[in-house]
Each structure stands twice: as C-alpha cells, then as structure tokens.
Design a protein around this motif. Structure first.
Motif, short mmCIF file in Angstrom:
data_model
loop_
_atom_site.label_atom_id
_atom_site.label_comp_id
_atom_site.label_asym_id
_atom_site.label_seq_id
_atom_site.Cartn_x
_atom_site.Cartn_y
_atom_site.Cartn_z
N THR A 124 0.84 -1.21 0.00
CA THR A 124 0.00 0.00 0.00
C THR A 124 0.87 1.26 0.00
OG1 THR A 124 -0.03 0.21 2.42
CG2 THR A 124 -1.72 -1.21 1.41
N ARG A 178 -5.58 6.38 7.36
CA ARG A 178 -4.24 5.79 7.25
C ARG A 178 -4.09 4.60 8.20
NH1 ARG A 178 0.40 10.23 6.55
NH2 ARG A 178 1.38 8.36 5.73
N LEU A 185 -5.08 7.52 -0.42
CA LEU A 185 -5.80 6.96 -1.56
C LEU A 185 -5.57 5.45 -1.66
CD1 LEU A 185 -7.51 7.72 -4.09
CD2 LEU A 185 -5.36 7.94 -5.35
N ASN A 186 -6.69 4.73 -1.76
CA ASN A 186 -6.61 3.28 -2.02
C ASN A 186 -6.56 3.12 -3.55
OD1 ASN A 186 -7.46 0.59 -2.72
ND2 ASN A 186 -8.22 0.34 -0.64
N ASP A 224 0.88 3.67 2.25
CA ASP A 224 1.43 3.84 3.60
C ASP A 224 2.65 2.95 3.81
OD1 ASP A 224 0.27 5.86 5.12
OD2 ASP A 224 -1.52 4.68 5.55
N GLN A 236 -6.72 0.58 -5.43
CA GLN A 236 -7.65 -0.41 -6.02
C GLN A 236 -9.05 0.19 -6.21
OE1 GLN A 236 -5.14 -1.78 -3.86
NE2 GLN A 236 -4.32 -2.41 -5.84
N THR A 237 -9.54 0.88 -5.16
CA THR A 237 -10.91 1.41 -5.20
C THR A 237 -10.97 2.86 -5.66
OG1 THR A 237 -10.78 2.18 -2.90
CG2 THR A 237 -11.51 -0.10 -3.25
N GLU A 249 -10.60 5.35 -3.79
CA GLU A 249 -11.30 6.11 -2.74
C GLU A 249 -10.31 6.40 -1.61
OE1 GLU A 249 -14.68 3.80 -1.59
OE2 GLU A 249 -15.79 4.27 -3.43
N TYR A 250 -10.57 7.52 -0.90
CA TYR A 250 -9.70 7.90 0.21
C TYR A 250 -10.17 7.23 1.50
CZ TYR A 250 -7.59 11.42 -2.80
OH TYR A 250 -6.92 12.05 -3.82
N ALA A 251 -9.21 6.81 2.31
CA ALA A 251 -9.55 6.13 3.57
C ALA A 251 -8.54 6.55 4.64
CB ALA A 251 -9.50 4.62 3.36
N TRP A 299 -3.63 3.00 -12.89
CA TRP A 299 -4.14 3.77 -11.74
C TRP A 299 -3.56 5.18 -11.72
CZ3 TRP A 299 -0.05 5.21 -8.76
CH2 TRP A 299 1.07 4.37 -8.71
#
Length: 791
Positions: free
Chosen positions: A223, A322, A312-313, A225, A315-316, A318-320, A279
């Motif tokens: 990822t 950490r 930012l993920n 992170d 794959q999706t 979308e932000y999530a 991506w």
C-alpha cells in the motif's frame, strides 16, 4: 578574463524564477526579475499594472514556507519589471537566466529578444529540466552559443543543493569551469556536470527510482502507507519518502518526466519501467495532482477529530484512514543508528519488506550501471546528484558498496536483473568497491581507465571519517582525528547528536590532546545536524528521581567544559550545520570562531521546556550585551534584545540571521555557503589563528550587569506579555527567573561581575527549575512526542 557577477537577470517569475531570484539576492547579488505583461493591458498602463504578474509571483514566493530567503531584507536587492519595457535593462547584467514555460518555441522567442539587448560576453543559461540544451541555442549568434549553457536548479533552490551544469558542444570550456566554480563557492551548490541527455542525471535516476517503486508495489501488493514507511528515513531518504514527494512535486510533473524519458530514450533497456500504470493515468484524469490541486495520493480533511490526512486506495480509487504499517524487518532495523548497517539489516530480512528492498535495489543498481557512460562518465556525479537533488543521505553506487558488489551482482543475475559489462570487468580485475579512501581522500572507480581516481573537488572538501586511519582517540560517542597540517578534528555520534557525559568527556580530552600535539581543534560532524542540545532524557531522569547532587554535577561539568573550550591554549573553531540548539548553540558561543554553513538553525531554546540555558549560554548573552553597551544605546535596550531572544526560544532560520541575533559575530565569525566546505574553512581558520600567534584569553571579570535597573523593566515587560495572553503563567515564571540571572540578581545598582558569578547564578536557577512540576511536564512531552507543551 576574470568574470564577476554583480547583477543577474531572471527571465520568468514562476515558482522557480522567483525562488532563484531570492537565492541570488540572498548571497548579495542585485537581481532584475522580469515576466510578461498581463493580457489586454494598454500600452500606457502604469508599471504597477504591467508588472502585476511578476510582483504577485514574487510576493507569493516571499510568503512561502520554508522561507526562500536567508534574511527578510534581501528582497531590497530584487528589482521587478516586464519583458516589454525592461528587457533593455539586461544590458547591465552579467548573467541572464531564462526560466520561462517549458516550450521550445516560447524560449526561442525570449532568446530573440535577449539577443537584441544582451551585451557580448554575458552569460546566458536556461533552467529547463526537459528540453535538450543544444536545441535551445539553435539559430543564435556565435557569441550567444559560446556563452550558453544549461543551469538546472532544483526546487526549492535555497534548500536543495543540486545545480546541474549542462553544456552544449558550442559552450566555451571557460564558461563551464566558471559555472561549476561559481555554483559551488557562491551559490553553495553541489555542481554536477551533466551530459545533454533526457532529464539529465538526477531526474533520470530519481524518476526511474519512483516508477520502479510503483511497479514493485503492484507486484508485491503493498500500500501507499507501506511504501512510504519503507522508502523514507529508514533508508536515508527524506521524510516525504515516495508518495508524499510526488504530491509535493506534482504528480503531473512526475508523469511528464517519465513520459519524456520513455519517448526520448528509445535505447533505454528499462524503458518499460517508465510506462504509466493505469491507476496513475486515472489520477491524472481526475486532476488529483497533489498539493497544487488539494488532493493526490493524500487528502487533508476536517473531521470531528480535527484535521485528518486520508490516503488513496489505488484499487478502489477512494480515500480512507491511514493504517500504520507493521513489518518485522523494520522493527529489527529501527534501533540501528548507523545508516549503512541499517541498510544491510533491511536487505537481509525474510518478510515482504525485505523482499521489497531487494527488488528495489536490484532494479536501481542495474539501471545506474547502464547509465555510465550515457549520462555521466564518472560514477560519483550520479551519487552527488541524487544526494543533493533528491535528499538521499547515501548515493546509489555507495549503497551498492555497502551491500557488497560481487555478492549483490550474483543475486541480481539470479533474479533476472542484468548489469553493464563494465561491472563484470571491474570485478574480474579484482576491484570490489566503487569507492575507497586513501590519505583522507575518497577515490572513485573509473570504468574508462579501469583505475581509481580523485574527484575534481580540490582540497576544500574535508570529511572527518575519511581520516579514520589517523584516529587519535575515541570513546563510545566521540572520535578525534588528525586531519592534517597540524590540526585535529572532533566529531561525535549520538541520537540527534545530543550532548551527554561521553561527549563532554570527549570534548575535554580532545582539547587536552590538541594542546599537547596540535595547532588547534575543529569541532564538526557529518550527521544531519550539528547538535540538538543537551541530553534532555538524562536531565529528566535525575530530576524525577530528585538526584539533585547528580544534576548539579552534570550542569557544572557542562559549564566547565564550555569554559575549557573558551580558555584553551590552542584555537578551537566550530563548523556547525543544520540544528545547533541549546547546548549545541552554547558550544558555538564559546568557540574562538564559528565557520557556519549558511543552512544552520541555531538558538537557545531551553525556555521551550521550562528551563534557562544552563551551559554558559545565559552568561554569554549577558557578557555580549555588556560589551555592546558602549555603543551609546540605552543600557536596558541591548540586554532586552538578548533577553527576548532566549525568552522566546528564538532560532535563527539561517546562519546569516544568526548575525542579527548576535550569535554569530559580524567581522569575526564566517558563513560558508557550501556546507561541504565548512570543515575546510574551519581548519583554515585554526591555522590562521595559530600563525597569528594565538594567545589564550583570560576569564572575564568586567561584565556589567544592571541589577534592579534592568530587572524592573524586564519584569514589567513579562507581566504585560502574560496579561495579554502571549505567555502562560509558567512561561512568565521561567522568564522572571531568566531576567533575574541576566540582570546579575537583585543588585541595588549596576556593577561589574565575573563569568563565574553569572555561571553560578545560571546553574542555581537551572537546578531550581528542574524541581518545577510544569517544567518536568514540558520535558516529558518533548521526550514522548518530540513537541513542546504549553502549560
């Protein structure tokens, strides 16, 4: 011909143009900064209207953080104007630097105008990062071509030390030599001679490194992170690591350079690495370009918890929130202070992190091997470019040395990573490293000659640990070397280069040995910082356990060491850089001379943890205020400035600002623009002081302190700050204690006192503050979080 640069014209005032202008102004050069006139502006409009673009750009730059200038007043050296009215003024300039938009047609239009007004013999260079230099000078006059060159600064130019010099076949050799020399001595740059190849050296290797990480990340399922945890300070790279760096630089900029290499380097064996992952294409399409658009790989939001950074993920899309990465290899390596030892540990693990490090280094080593001699004939230029331009603590070839060339090549080939033939030839000859040290000099392997050579650096770059074969003395923290010409060098290596008992022992021992066997002593180091100050953890431990006798002894030892430094029979010169805080500042205050790197951030910061400077710093500020009294200012004013400097824990944001704070002495101490030269300059100063007939100074007994006269004014000021809520109650409490010491105590009238009198007051006050609950809370906060507590 002796060339002197008195005035520089910068054509283009964007992010780079304005910052380059500030850097030249910072070193004392007059600057003419020009840009276009806004569209549809009438010809008879006022200069303020015509110069709106350039003035707005410069204003925005001056407000940016970190500051692009060494001191606020340098802006007076910058004159702004526009291409229509002021291009004629370039006739008075010695160097013209073009920094306009990256379009060949527009640059050619600018050069057409330049040719009309430029006086023959004037330097003309371009800051382009992507256009081949030889294309820029096409169609120009012979004199223009002879004096034309690429000068690629890195952003921000004040802080990133790389300046790539890219000549064309028409550039006169004397111009190349001048730019290499001027960039080094005056601009403080690591000047790297580059060939005119796409992206030159640093961006070619740096962007390959980032694109390679993107591909390895996909392959191993890591990822954002996780990658940033793996590719930051852990391997000697900046905190911004990979993805945060991309957000700061601009994701579109990164993609542009990658595409430029892919399109223009058709023979590059690794050109597939520069292909843009799907991506990344999507991020560009979404206009998520990083900081400039408010979101990229990271996004700042306001939530119930306050400000939050989402990630930012990929794959999706979308932000999530950490997630803190966990790798056994990182946990094992984290306690290892020495970077080279740490890199070995990171590459010898068995988890996914170790696999990443292996894949990453194999790809990087393969790539750099094939870039010699394409982008540079000399390997050290590649390492210099990456360290100075991308903030790597250790170059790629040097990292390969650390991991062992022969062993790594074997593993690379087994993994499918090829190396250039010159690597195999080098190993076949029995040479097992790219670098080696002989007689204090670092030599590099030259594939062309098949032997080791010395870089074109002259004698001016001294690295203390290159003198390891001339070790004079050491303990667990310090090493003292013979650095030649009868001069000794002392360095220490602790966390943040903090100063504890072992360092003070080393300092005293080094002075004694220097008095016996040397002309003098240089105090410096190669770490990221000179010293972040005294070992606060030790102070906290003694204070919590109420070991006041131990604490008193520790403070006495620090004070005595500073006085030993001041009153030694040989000259002692310091060469600070980076942070020189608290005790680190006190060492410099007591030296015979300071040769500071321009990027030195120095100050007495003890008030931030509820203490006062206790190693002679308070005493020294009182002594210097006393010496300044005869200048005719009101007595309290001189002392007040010094008091405020300590009371607000003020740190100079450059060595030049340290002059204004009275930490560096004008006409005595020296600022060295190129950080790599500071130890050489300090050594030179030791020899000069010795040859002038250095005589040990005598302890002072004539320091004028103001007693109640100064104390009354200071206490009134402290009370006002507290009532206006600029200071907490504890801030005011500590400040009153500081005022008491700086005024020499509660004396009924001004009088002369000795240094020892002030040191005793300083120590007693420091000790009493160590017993204060709120001071201990502040120290604990710094130890736990690295941040001061306002209580």
């Amino acid at each position: 011909m002796k060339r002197v640069i008195k005035k520089v014209a910068i054509l283009g005032s964007g992010v780079m143009g304005s910052r380059i202008a500030c850097h030249f102004a910072g070193i004392g050069v007059q600057v003419l900064l020009l840009d276009i006139v806004p569209k549809d502006t009438p010809e008879d409009a006022k200069p303020s209207v015509k110069n709106k673009i350039v003035n707005d750009a410069l204003s925005a730059t001056l407000k940016s953080n970190p500051s692009p200038v060494y001191t606020k007043d340098v802006v007076k050296k910058i004159t702004t104007g526009n291409f229509d009215d002021n291009m004629k003024d370039i006739a008075s300039c010695d160097w013209i630097i073009e920094v306009v938009i990256e379009r060949l047609d527009i640059k050619h239009q600018v050069y057409e105008k330049v040719e009309q007004f430029r006086k023959p013999g004037t330097l003309i260079t371009s800051n382009t990062s992507g256009i081949p230099i030889h294309l820029l000078s096409q169609g120009r006059s012979e004199d223009f071509k002879k004096h034309f060159c690429g000068t690629h600064f890195f952003n921000p130019p004040r802080y990133l030390r790389l300046l790539e010099i890219i000549p064309t076949p028409d550039t006169d050799q004397s111009i190349v030599d001048f730019l290499m020399h001027y960039g080094d001595i005056y601009l403080g740059k690591t000047t790297v001679l580059c060939k005119d190849t796409p992206a030159f050296i640093a961006n070619r290797i740096g962007v390959f490194s980032i694109m390679s990480i993107f591909h390895i990340m996909e392959k191993l399922g890591l990822t954002i992170d996780e990658i940033d945890a793996l590719t930051g300070p852990m391997i000697g790279r900046p905190k911004s690591a990979t993805f945060r760096t991309a957000d700061v630089v601009g994701i579109d900029t990164l993609v542009k350079v990658a595409k430029g290499v892919a399109d223009n380097c058709l023979q590059d064996e690794a050109k597939e690495i520069f292909s843009i992952p799907s991506w990344l294409d999507k991020i560009i399409t979404n206009n998520w370009l990083g900081d400039k658009t408010g979101q990229g790989f990271f996004k700042k939001i306001k939530s119930d918890k306050g400000k939050e950074i989402l990630i930012l993920n990929l794959q999706t899309m979308e932000y999530a929130a950490r997630v803190k990465p966990k790798f056994a290899t990182l946990e094992t390596a984290k306690p290892i202070e020495d970077l080279k030892t740490r890199i070995k540990a990171l590459c010898s693990g068995t988890d996914k992190a170790a696999e990443f490090y292996k894949q990453f280094h194999y790809a990087l080593f393969s790539y750099i091997s094939y870039r010699i001699p394409e982008i540079s004939d000399e390997i050290y230029r590649v390492d210099d470019a990456m360290m100075a331009g991308f903030g790597w603590e250790i170059g790629a070839f040097e990292t390969w040395d650390v991991l062992g060339i022969a062993k790594t090549v074997e593993a690379m080939k087994a993994n499918g990573n090829k190396v250039a033939t010159w690597i195999d030839e080098m190993l076949a000859k029995g040479f097992t490293s790219f670098y080696k040290v002989e007689n204090g000099k670092k030599l590099y392997y030259s594939p062309q000659s098949g032997t080791y050579k010395s870089p074109d650096l002259g004698e001016a770059f001294i690295v203390l640990n290159n003198h390891a074969d001339k070790l004079v003395w050491k303990n667990s923290a310090c090493k003292m070397y013979d650095i030649g010409d009868g001069v000794a060098g002392l360095e220490w290596s602790t966390k943040m280069n903090s100063i504890g008992g072992e360092v003070l022992e080393g300092l005293n021992k080094a002075i004694s040995l220097a008095e016996e066997k040397f002309k003098g002593l240089v105090i410096a180091n190669e770490s990221a910082n000179f010293s972040a100050g005294a070992n606060v953890g030790m102070i906290f431990m003694y204070a919590i356990e109420q070991e006041y006798d131990e604490l008193d002894m520790a403070i006495r030892m620090f004070q005595n060491s500073m006085m030993r430094l001041r009153y030694s029979s040989v000259p002692v010169v310091t060469a600070p850089h980076g942070l020189a805080l608290g005790g680190g500042c006190e060492i410099n205050l007591h030296a015979d001379k300071i040769c500071a790197a321009a990027e030195t951030y120095i100050g007495l910061v003890e008030l931030g943890v509820g203490l006062i400077p206790g190693g002679g710093g308070t005493k020294e500020f009182v002594l210097r205020a006393s010496d300044e009294l005869h200048k005719g200012e009101p007595e309290t004013n001189t002392l007040k400035e010094r008091f405020l400097s300590i009371a607000t824990a003020k740190v100079a944001t450059s060595a030049l600002e340290a002059y204004d704070m009275g930490i560096l002495r004008k006409g005595h101490d020296e600022v060295v623009m190129n950080m790599g030269r500071r130890i050489y300059e300090a050594k030179k100063s030791v020899i000069e002081l010795y040859e002038q007939g250095y005589v040990m100074p005598q302890p002072r007994k004539d320091i004028k302190v103001l007693g109640r006269l100064g104390l009354g004014a200071m206490l009134a000021g402290i009370n006002g700050m507290w009532r206006a809520n600029y200071a907490t109650e504890h801030d005011a409490f500590v400040a009153r204690k500081l005022a008491y010491v700086m005024c020499g105590g509660d004396l009924s009238e001004p009088q002369l006192v000795s240094e020892q009198y002030l040191l005793d007051l300083e120590r007693e006050t420091f000790l009493s503050l160590c017993g204060e609950k709120k001071t201990l809370e502040r120290i604990q906060s710094v130890l736990k979080t690295g941040k001061p507590l306002r209580n």
